[in-house]
Design a protein around this motif. Structure first.
Motif, PDB file in Angstrom:
ATOM      1  N   LEU A   1       0.318 -30.101  16.751  1.00 19.55           N
ATOM      2  CA  LEU A   1       0.668 -29.309  15.681  1.00 19.55           C
ATOM      3  C   LEU A   1       2.177 -29.733  15.951  1.00 19.55           C
ATOM      4  O   LEU A   1       3.103 -29.585  14.630  1.00 19.55           O
ATOM      5  N   LEU A   2       3.007 -29.921  16.765  1.00 22.94           N
ATOM      6  CA  LEU A   2       4.428 -30.099  16.874  1.00 22.94           C
ATOM      7  C   LEU A   2       4.459 -31.592  16.233  1.00 22.94           C
ATOM      8  O   LEU A   2       5.466 -31.679  15.397  1.00 22.94           O
ATOM      9  N   ALA A   3       3.743 -32.490  16.384  1.00 21.81           N
ATOM     10  CA  ALA A   3       3.825 -33.812  15.983  1.00 21.81           C
ATOM     11  C   ALA A   3       3.764 -33.743  14.421  1.00 21.81           C
ATOM     12  O   ALA A   3       4.035 -34.406  13.641  1.00 21.81           O
ATOM     13  N   GLU A   4       2.708 -32.820  13.971  1.00 21.24           N
ATOM     14  CA  GLU A   4       2.388 -32.635  12.578  1.00 21.24           C
ATOM     15  C   GLU A   4       3.790 -32.129  11.801  1.00 21.24           C
ATOM     16  O   GLU A   4       4.174 -32.453  10.632  1.00 21.24           O
ATOM     17  N   LEU A   5       4.657 -31.204  12.557  1.00 17.33           N
ATOM     18  CA  LEU A   5       5.779 -30.679  12.073  1.00 17.33           C
ATOM     19  C   LEU A   5       6.988 -32.041  11.721  1.00 17.33           C
ATOM     20  O   LEU A   5       7.732 -31.600  10.698  1.00 17.33           O
ATOM     21  N   LYS A   6       6.868 -33.094  12.244  1.00 18.51           N
ATOM     22  CA  LYS A   6       7.845 -33.949  12.003  1.00 18.51           C
ATOM     23  C   LYS A   6       7.536 -34.831  10.824  1.00 18.51           C
ATOM     24  O   LYS A   6       8.417 -35.568  10.403  1.00 18.51           O
ATOM     25  N   ALA A   7       6.123 -34.559  10.089  1.00 24.38           N
ATOM     26  CA  ALA A   7       6.128 -35.344   8.917  1.00 24.38           C
ATOM     27  C   ALA A   7       6.945 -34.825   7.775  1.00 24.38           C
ATOM     28  O   ALA A   7       7.250 -33.744   7.608  1.00 24.38           O
ATOM     29  N   GLU A   8       7.412 -35.710   6.833  1.00 21.57           N
ATOM     30  CA  GLU A   8       8.131 -35.282   6.104  1.00 21.57           C
ATOM     31  C   GLU A   8       7.697 -34.913   4.571  1.00 21.57           C
ATOM     32  O   GLU A   8       8.494 -34.441   3.736  1.00 21.57           O
ATOM     33  N   ASP A   9       6.542 -35.421   4.359  1.00 24.93           N
ATOM     34  CA  ASP A   9       5.748 -35.250   3.056  1.00 24.93           C
ATOM     35  C   ASP A   9       4.950 -33.829   3.165  1.00 24.93           C
ATOM     36  O   ASP A   9       4.195 -34.044   2.235  1.00 24.93           O
ATOM     37  N   GLN A  10       4.889 -33.190   3.843  1.00 25.21           N
ATOM     38  CA  GLN A  10       4.259 -31.974   3.780  1.00 25.21           C
ATOM     39  C   GLN A  10       4.641 -30.896   2.893  1.00 25.21           C
ATOM     40  O   GLN A  10       5.739 -30.761   2.337  1.00 25.21           O
ATOM     41  N   ASP A  11       3.695 -30.298   2.000  1.00 23.88           N
ATOM     42  CA  ASP A  11       3.960 -29.195   1.107  1.00 23.88           C
ATOM     43  C   ASP A  11       4.316 -27.969   1.940  1.00 23.88           C
ATOM     44  O   ASP A  11       3.579 -27.563   2.920  1.00 23.88           O
ATOM     45  N   HIS A  12       5.698 -27.530   1.736  1.00 28.80           N
ATOM     46  CA  HIS A  12       6.087 -26.520   2.719  1.00 28.80           C
ATOM     47  C   HIS A  12       5.138 -25.386   2.895  1.00 28.80           C
ATOM     48  O   HIS A  12       4.937 -24.800   3.923  1.00 28.80           O
ATOM     49  N   GLN A  13       4.853 -24.706   1.631  1.00 34.99           N
ATOM     50  CA  GLN A  13       4.080 -23.312   1.768  1.00 34.99           C
ATOM     51  C   GLN A  13       2.940 -23.421   2.278  1.00 34.99           C
ATOM     52  O   GLN A  13       2.455 -22.649   3.107  1.00 34.99           O
ATOM     53  N   LEU A  14       2.058 -24.503   1.894  1.00 37.00           N
ATOM     54  CA  LEU A  14       0.582 -24.683   2.354  1.00 37.00           C
ATOM     55  C   LEU A  14       0.553 -25.110   3.829  1.00 37.00           C
ATOM     56  O   LEU A  14      -0.216 -24.864   4.608  1.00 37.00           O
ATOM     57  N   PHE A  15       1.511 -26.046   4.047  1.00 39.03           N
ATOM     58  CA  PHE A  15       1.598 -26.507   5.316  1.00 39.03           C
ATOM     59  C   PHE A  15       1.999 -25.460   6.376  1.00 39.03           C
ATOM     60  O   PHE A  15       1.606 -25.166   7.557  1.00 39.03           O
ATOM     61  N   ASP A  16       3.179 -24.587   6.012  1.00 36.90           N
ATOM     62  CA  ASP A  16       3.758 -23.595   6.585  1.00 36.90           C
ATOM     63  C   ASP A  16       2.288 -22.583   6.874  1.00 36.90           C
ATOM     64  O   ASP A  16       2.014 -22.110   8.127  1.00 36.90           O
ATOM     65  N   ALA A  17       1.652 -21.954   6.015  1.00 37.79           N
ATOM     66  CA  ALA A  17       0.594 -21.270   6.050  1.00 37.79           C
ATOM     67  C   ALA A  17      -0.587 -21.841   7.179  1.00 37.79           C
ATOM     68  O   ALA A  17      -1.114 -20.998   7.954  1.00 37.79           O
ATOM     69  N   ALA A  18      -0.989 -23.068   6.853  1.00 40.87           N
ATOM     70  CA  ALA A  18      -1.939 -23.623   7.771  1.00 40.87           C
ATOM     71  C   ALA A  18      -1.628 -23.662   9.262  1.00 40.87           C
ATOM     72  O   ALA A  18      -2.399 -23.470  10.102  1.00 40.87           O
ATOM     73  N   VAL A  19      -0.135 -24.314   9.502  1.00 39.46           N
ATOM     74  CA  VAL A  19       0.033 -24.223  11.205  1.00 39.46           C
ATOM     75  C   VAL A  19       0.310 -22.891  11.422  1.00 39.46           C
ATOM     76  O   VAL A  19      -0.112 -22.607  12.753  1.00 39.46           O
ATOM     77  N   GLN A  20       0.694 -21.903  10.730  1.00 46.52           N
ATOM     78  CA  GLN A  20       0.820 -20.379  11.123  1.00 46.52           C
ATOM     79  C   GLN A  20      -0.507 -19.920  11.496  1.00 46.52           C
ATOM     80  O   GLN A  20      -0.676 -19.049  12.517  1.00 46.52           O
TER      81      GLN A  20
END
Length: 514
Positions: A158-177
């Motif tokens: 999951l930490l590695a996924e955070l380094k991606a630059e092209d993630q939609d912030h809201q959906l990505f934020d909710a998914a990782v949370q």
């Protein structure tokens, strides 16, 4: 069978219909139904929403063996990326605590392979955003990692996924949370926790939900966005104070702001307007009173809570918070609450988001705890809820008894709770079991019956009821009785769920130390 044989696309709704018919048969006449096969049919029907509801019900009330059987079928037959879809991952997440470490590792490796190849595929005839499909995989991976001791692997992923630059912030934020919420943080080493603490500090503006869950799991102070409103700042400070992470800093200016927000909601309600969602100003006012001990907000809060034009949804959080708090209601406010008690309990309010329950449970708990209602009326109201047709009403009766058992145990409460502990609904039984733990008294003739019923609840096959009762037993002062301790030891050795067995062992240790 014809659709299966010819490979017709209509087989998907037919599988769902057959599964639901079997579940309906089980509910209506208690006939023998292979629940694992019903789960398989829902999976193969790609009925992800129905599957989610059934899995939750089975985890709550059992039989857990049905989930375990279907999960093992998945591990044996559907480990390739094409076959490991979101519905299979739903089952693996639900069954994680029922699997052996070796089985959990097998599932985790398959999920990692799937994610490396782009994530689980779309379900037949459906399309879903990739981030939503990957979220299901992350949650399942976290649940399996808790069992096989691979929390660091999933955390690093999951930490590695955070380094991606092209993630939609809201959906990505909710998914990782949501994935982080599943992960067992107690098993993570210090270096991993510090890595997430750094993420919390550096990404709190871009990923606020991730920052929130990290702060909660680590017991850290979450950074506050500089662009937030004054009202958000008050809420932030109150939350930190309630968690013991900062001294009281609520000022008179803050109280004036909260008062303005309260009066604004009342003014809108008087004009027939109401906005759903967000944190109710009344809840903020109640928290401010609890934190500061200030009496300045009581007049505005009392007017708000007794205003029948204001929707229940806006008043309930404050009633609930106050009912569980050690505060003193000023005499003037107490008189107003007494005068409006019956109207509060049985009066209707506009703008209800769902069908309301009468008597109004949150108001009942508040009025009963602070003795703003005669005992006979308290008993009458609890009995009305307990005798309700809906499980929601009966659950509210059990919650009311549990709150009173903790704050103001009335003499006849135990007799009222015992029938609720045998209710058909697992949520009702769970809360009633919690109340029984608080109400049992060795000197009371019903105490023996209460302990017997607690022991039966502990041995239930599902997860919800034993976990709630164990939590209450763990919070109880002093050692457990020999009969209850024996039941807890039995749960620690025999229960199907790993988390229930682990919680039972914690209760045994706490009892020996108490």
């Amino acid at each position: 069978m014809l659709f299966e044989l010819v490979g017709d696309g209509a087989v998907y709704p037919m599988r769902r219909e057959l599964a639901l018919l079997r579940l309906l048969q089980l509910q209506s006449d208690g006939g023998e139904v292979d629940l694992a096969d019903a789960l398989r049919l829902l999976r193969q029907a790609a009925a992800k929403n129905d599957l989610s509801l059934v899995l939750r019900r089975l985890r709550d009330a059992g039989p857990l063996s049905a989930i375990g059987r279907d999960a093992r079928q998945i591990l044996q037959r559907r480990m390739s990326r094409e076959l490991l879809r979101t519905v299979e991952l739903q089952v693996l997440e639900a069954a994680a605590d029922l699997l052996t470490p070796a089985e959990a590792r097998l599932g985790l490796e398959a999920i990692k392979t799937s994610l490396a190849a782009g994530g689980p595929p779309d379900l037949p005839g459906m399309w879903q955003l990739a981030i939503l499909r990957r979220e299901v995989a992350w949650r399942a991976a976290a649940a399996l990692a808790n069992v096989c001791g691979a929390g660091v692997e999933v955390s690093d992923m999951l930490l590695a996924e955070l380094k991606a630059e092209d993630q939609d912030h809201q959906l990505f934020d909710a998914a990782v949370q949501r994935a982080l919420s599943v992960l067992d943080w107690g098993s993570l080493p210090a270096r991993t926790k510090e890595a997430w603490a750094a993420v919390m500090l550096s990404h709190h503006d871009r990923l606020p939900r991730v920052a929130n869950v990290v702060a909660d799991r680590l017991g850290r102070t979450e950074p506050f966005p500089p662009s937030a409103s004054r009202f958000d700042l008050v809420i932030h400070q109150l939350n930190l104070t309630l968690k013991g992470q900062m001294p009281d800093q609520t000022s008179i200016e803050d109280a004036d702001l909260v008062r303005e927000m309260i009066e604004g909601v009342r003014s809108e309600a008087a004009q027939g307007m109401y906005s759903f969602g967000g944190i109710s100003p009344s809840d903020v006012a109640a928290a401010s009173i609890i934190v500061t001990g200030s009496r300045d907000l009581w007049e505005s809060l009392t007017g708000f809570l007794t205003d029948m034009r204001v929707a229940r949804d806006a008043r309930t959080p404050a009633f609930e918070r106050l009912a569980r708090a050690n505060v003193l209601v000023p005499q003037k406010s107490a008189e107003l609450f007494r005068a409006h008690a019956q109207r509060l309990l049985y009066g209707e309010s506009p703008f209800e988001s769902e069908s309301p329950v009468f008597p109004y449970p949150a108001a009942l708990r508040f009025l009963a705890v602070f003795e703003l209602l005669q005992d006979v009326d308290v008993y009458d109201a609890i009995a009305a809820l307990a005798g309700g047709r809906s499980a929601v009403a009966r659950r509210e009766a059990a919650i009311t008894a549990a709150v009173l058992a903790n704050r103001r145990p009335l003499p006849a409460l135990l007799a009222m709770v015992l029938p609720l502990a045998g209710d058909d609904n697992p949520e009702v039984r769970a809360v009633a079991g919690s109340a029984l733990v608080l109400l049992q008294n060795p000197d009371d003739g019903l105490g023996v019956v209460a302990r017997r019923r607690i022991g039966e609840l502990l041995l239930e096959d599902g997860i919800l009821v034993p976990m709630v009762v164990l939590r209450e037993l763990g919070a109880a002062s002093g050692p457990l009785s020999s009969s209850l301790l024996g039941r807890v030891e039995e749960v620690s050795e025999r229960h199907n769920s790993r988390i229930v067995r682990a919680r039972a062992r914690e209760v045994i240790v706490q009892s020996s130390q108490g």
